[in-house]
Design a protein around this motif. Structure first.
Motif, PDB file in Angstrom:
ATOM      1  N   MET A  78       0.841  -1.195   0.000  1.00 44.67           N
ATOM      2  CA  MET A  78       0.000   0.000   0.000  1.00 44.67           C
ATOM      3  C   MET A  78       0.879   1.249   0.000  1.00 44.67           C
ATOM      4  O   MET A  78       0.883   2.009  -0.936  1.00 44.67           O
ATOM      5  N   ILE A  79       1.655   1.469   1.081  1.00 44.94           N
ATOM      6  CA  ILE A  79       2.562   2.624   1.144  1.00 44.94           C
ATOM      7  C   ILE A  79       3.976   2.105   0.965  1.00 44.94           C
ATOM      8  O   ILE A  79       4.366   1.096   1.568  1.00 44.94           O
ATOM      9  N   ASP A  80       4.765   2.768   0.149  1.00 46.95           N
ATOM     10  CA  ASP A  80       6.141   2.358  -0.100  1.00 46.95           C
ATOM     11  C   ASP A  80       6.914   2.236   1.219  1.00 46.95           C
ATOM     12  O   ASP A  80       6.884   3.149   2.050  1.00 46.95           O
ATOM     13  N   GLU A  81       7.597   1.104   1.391  1.00 49.17           N
ATOM     14  CA  GLU A  81       8.334   0.853   2.645  1.00 49.17           C
ATOM     15  C   GLU A  81       9.387   1.918   2.910  1.00 49.17           C
ATOM     16  O   GLU A  81       9.578   2.343   4.048  1.00 49.17           O
ATOM     17  N   LYS A  82      10.090   2.334   1.855  1.00 47.82           N
ATOM     18  CA  LYS A  82      11.141   3.344   2.031  1.00 47.82           C
ATOM     19  C   LYS A  82      10.550   4.646   2.559  1.00 47.82           C
ATOM     20  O   LYS A  82      11.158   5.327   3.389  1.00 47.82           O
ATOM     21  N   LEU A  83       9.356   4.980   2.079  1.00 51.42           N
ATOM     22  CA  LEU A  83       8.692   6.194   2.555  1.00 51.42           C
ATOM     23  C   LEU A  83       8.336   6.049   4.036  1.00 51.42           C
ATOM     24  O   LEU A  83       8.550   6.974   4.829  1.00 51.42           O
ATOM     25  N   LEU A  84       7.812   4.881   4.408  1.00 54.24           N
ATOM     26  CA  LEU A  84       7.469   4.647   5.819  1.00 54.24           C
ATOM     27  C   LEU A  84       8.707   4.739   6.699  1.00 54.24           C
ATOM     28  O   LEU A  84       8.671   5.355   7.775  1.00 54.24           O
ATOM     29  N   VAL A  85       9.815   4.157   6.259  1.00 55.82           N
ATOM     30  CA  VAL A  85      11.062   4.212   7.040  1.00 55.82           C
ATOM     31  C   VAL A  85      11.542   5.653   7.162  1.00 55.82           C
ATOM     32  O   VAL A  85      11.989   6.087   8.233  1.00 55.82           O
ATOM     33  N   SER A  86      11.426   6.419   6.076  1.00 53.82           N
ATOM     34  CA  SER A  86      11.887   7.823   6.114  1.00 53.82           C
ATOM     35  C   SER A  86      11.069   8.666   7.088  1.00 53.82           C
ATOM     36  O   SER A  86      11.537   9.695   7.578  1.00 53.82           O
ATOM     37  N   TRP A  87       9.844   8.217   7.399  1.00 52.77           N
ATOM     38  CA  TRP A  87       8.995   8.925   8.351  1.00 52.77           C
ATOM     39  C   TRP A  87       9.090   8.331   9.768  1.00 52.77           C
ATOM     40  O   TRP A  87       8.343   8.706  10.652  1.00 52.77           O
ATOM     41  N   GLY A  88      10.004   7.388   9.955  1.00 52.99           N
ATOM     42  CA  GLY A  88      10.206   6.823  11.290  1.00 52.99           C
ATOM     43  C   GLY A  88       9.665   5.419  11.470  1.00 52.99           C
ATOM     44  O   GLY A  88       9.591   4.915  12.602  1.00 52.99           O
ATOM     45  N   GLY A  89       9.301   4.755  10.374  1.00 52.85           N
ATOM     46  CA  GLY A  89       8.785   3.397  10.460  1.00 52.85           C
ATOM     47  C   GLY A  89       9.841   2.410  10.912  1.00 52.85           C
ATOM     48  O   GLY A  89      11.020   2.543  10.565  1.00 52.85           O
ATOM     49  N   THR A  90       9.441   1.422  11.714  1.00 49.34           N
ATOM     50  CA  THR A  90      10.351   0.376  12.193  1.00 49.34           C
ATOM     51  C   THR A  90       9.706  -0.987  11.936  1.00 49.34           C
ATOM     52  O   THR A  90       8.487  -1.098  11.804  1.00 49.34           O
ATOM     53  N   TYR A  91      10.551  -2.007  11.899  1.00 53.50           N
ATOM     54  CA  TYR A  91      10.075  -3.362  11.625  1.00 53.50           C
ATOM     55  C   TYR A  91       9.856  -4.125  12.927  1.00 53.50           C
ATOM     56  O   TYR A  91      10.570  -3.924  13.905  1.00 53.50           O
ATOM     57  N   ARG A  92       8.882  -5.013  12.891  1.00 47.40           N
ATOM     58  CA  ARG A  92       8.619  -5.902  14.017  1.00 47.40           C
ATOM     59  C   ARG A  92       8.298  -7.291  13.470  1.00 47.40           C
ATOM     60  O   ARG A  92       7.522  -7.419  12.522  1.00 47.40           O
ATOM     61  N   THR A  93       8.904  -8.309  14.050  1.00 49.18           N
ATOM     62  CA  THR A  93       8.657  -9.686  13.636  1.00 49.18           C
ATOM     63  C   THR A  93       7.742 -10.357  14.652  1.00 49.18           C
ATOM     64  O   THR A  93       7.909 -10.189  15.862  1.00 49.18           O
ATOM     65  N   LEU A  94       6.784 -11.109  14.137  1.00 45.62           N
ATOM     66  CA  LEU A  94       5.844 -11.848  14.984  1.00 45.62           C
ATOM     67  C   LEU A  94       5.997 -13.338  14.711  1.00 45.62           C
ATOM     68  O   LEU A  94       6.130 -13.756  13.562  1.00 45.62           O
ATOM     69  N   GLU A  95       5.980 -14.119  15.757  1.00 44.83           N
ATOM     70  CA  GLU A  95       5.979 -15.571  15.606  1.00 44.83           C
ATOM     71  C   GLU A  95       4.563 -16.036  15.290  1.00 44.83           C
ATOM     72  O   GLU A  95       3.591 -15.319  15.525  1.00 44.83           O
ATOM     73  N   LYS A  96       4.437 -17.252  14.777  1.00 47.46           N
ATOM     74  CA  LYS A  96       3.126 -17.818  14.485  1.00 47.46           C
ATOM     75  C   LYS A  96       2.254 -17.779  15.735  1.00 47.46           C
ATOM     76  O   LYS A  96       2.711 -18.087  16.833  1.00 47.46           O
ATOM     77  N   ASN A  97       1.011 -17.344  15.587  1.00 50.06           N
ATOM     78  CA  ASN A  97       0.003 -17.218  16.653  1.00 50.06           C
ATOM     79  C   ASN A  97       0.258 -16.057  17.619  1.00 50.06           C
ATOM     80  O   ASN A  97      -0.477 -15.903  18.591  1.00 50.06           O
ATOM     81  N   GLU A  98       1.259 -15.233  17.345  1.00 48.98           N
ATOM     82  CA  GLU A  98       1.503 -14.061  18.199  1.00 48.98           C
ATOM     83  C   GLU A  98       0.520 -12.952  17.828  1.00 48.98           C
ATOM     84  O   GLU A  98       0.220 -12.727  16.648  1.00 48.98           O
TER      85      GLU A  98
END
Length: 199
Positions: A1-21
């Motif tokens: 939907m929104i370009d990842e690079k744009l989200l990162v440039s606005w302060g976006g961070t990644y989060r990983t979830l395990e199955k069923n989390e």
């Protein structure tokens, strides 16, 4: 939907979830815009007795939990990882500033929310029929016509019978019976336990 690079440039961070989390729970405060990078999430309401009502399956590139970003309320449903998944998240205030700077993104999000709302109106109308076969046929045809969870080339349905049950509010046993009957009647095809719709 929104370009990842744009989200990162606005302060976006990644989060990983395990199955069923759980990513977020119904009724909790909304602090972030979320967009799936890899994996798959389900967006569900869970009743007091543990029954799930599937609102949507979230695939890579799709956002989820947007409603409270606009109305200031809490999350209207919960999101749970179906497999190990990664999301990118942007703080709510940064997301709102991003929309002010990029009205075209705001328009696309509004369009998606309107499509989702249209589907909910359709589903509520069909659920009043009290005819499981009519409901399942109507939902599968709607999903095919709107290119959701159905392959364009071979019309393979990318939902399990349990997910169809969770989406429609029917019992899984009812969905299994309905799909078997539809196959016998020639209204769809079952091959290697997979469901294919006809054109």
């Amino acid at each position: 939907m929104i370009d990842e690079k744009l989200l990162v440039s606005w302060g976006g961070t990644y989060r990983t979830l395990e199955k069923n989390e759980t990513l977020f729970s119904e009724g909790t405060e909304c602090l972030f815009y979320y967009q799936l990078v890899e994996g798959q999430l389900k967006w569900v309401n869970i009743t007091d007795d543990g029954k799930e009502y599937l609102q949507r399956l979230i695939n890579p590139g799709e956002s989820l939990g947007e409603i409270p970003l606009f109305d200031g309320g809490s999350y209207v449903s919960s999101s749970i990882a179906l497999v190990k998944s990664t999301v990118i998240r942007l703080p709510k205030s940064s997301f709102q500033d991003l929309l002010k700077d990029h009205p075209e993104i705001h328009f696309e999000l509004t369009k998606r929310l309107a499509q989702y709302l249209r589907f909910k109106f359709f589903l509520l109308k069909e659920m009043t029929s009290n005819e499981p076969e009519k409901l399942v046929v109507a939902v599968l045809n709607y999903l095919k016509d709107t290119h959701q969870y159905v392959s364009l080339d071979d019309h393979l349905v990318h939902l399990t019978r349990q997910q169809i049950a969770d989406l429609t509010g029917l019992r899984v046993e009812t969905v299994i019976r309905v799909i078997r009957n539809l196959h016998v009647e020639g209204k769809l095809k079952i091959e290697n336990r997979k469901v294919f719709l006809f054109e």
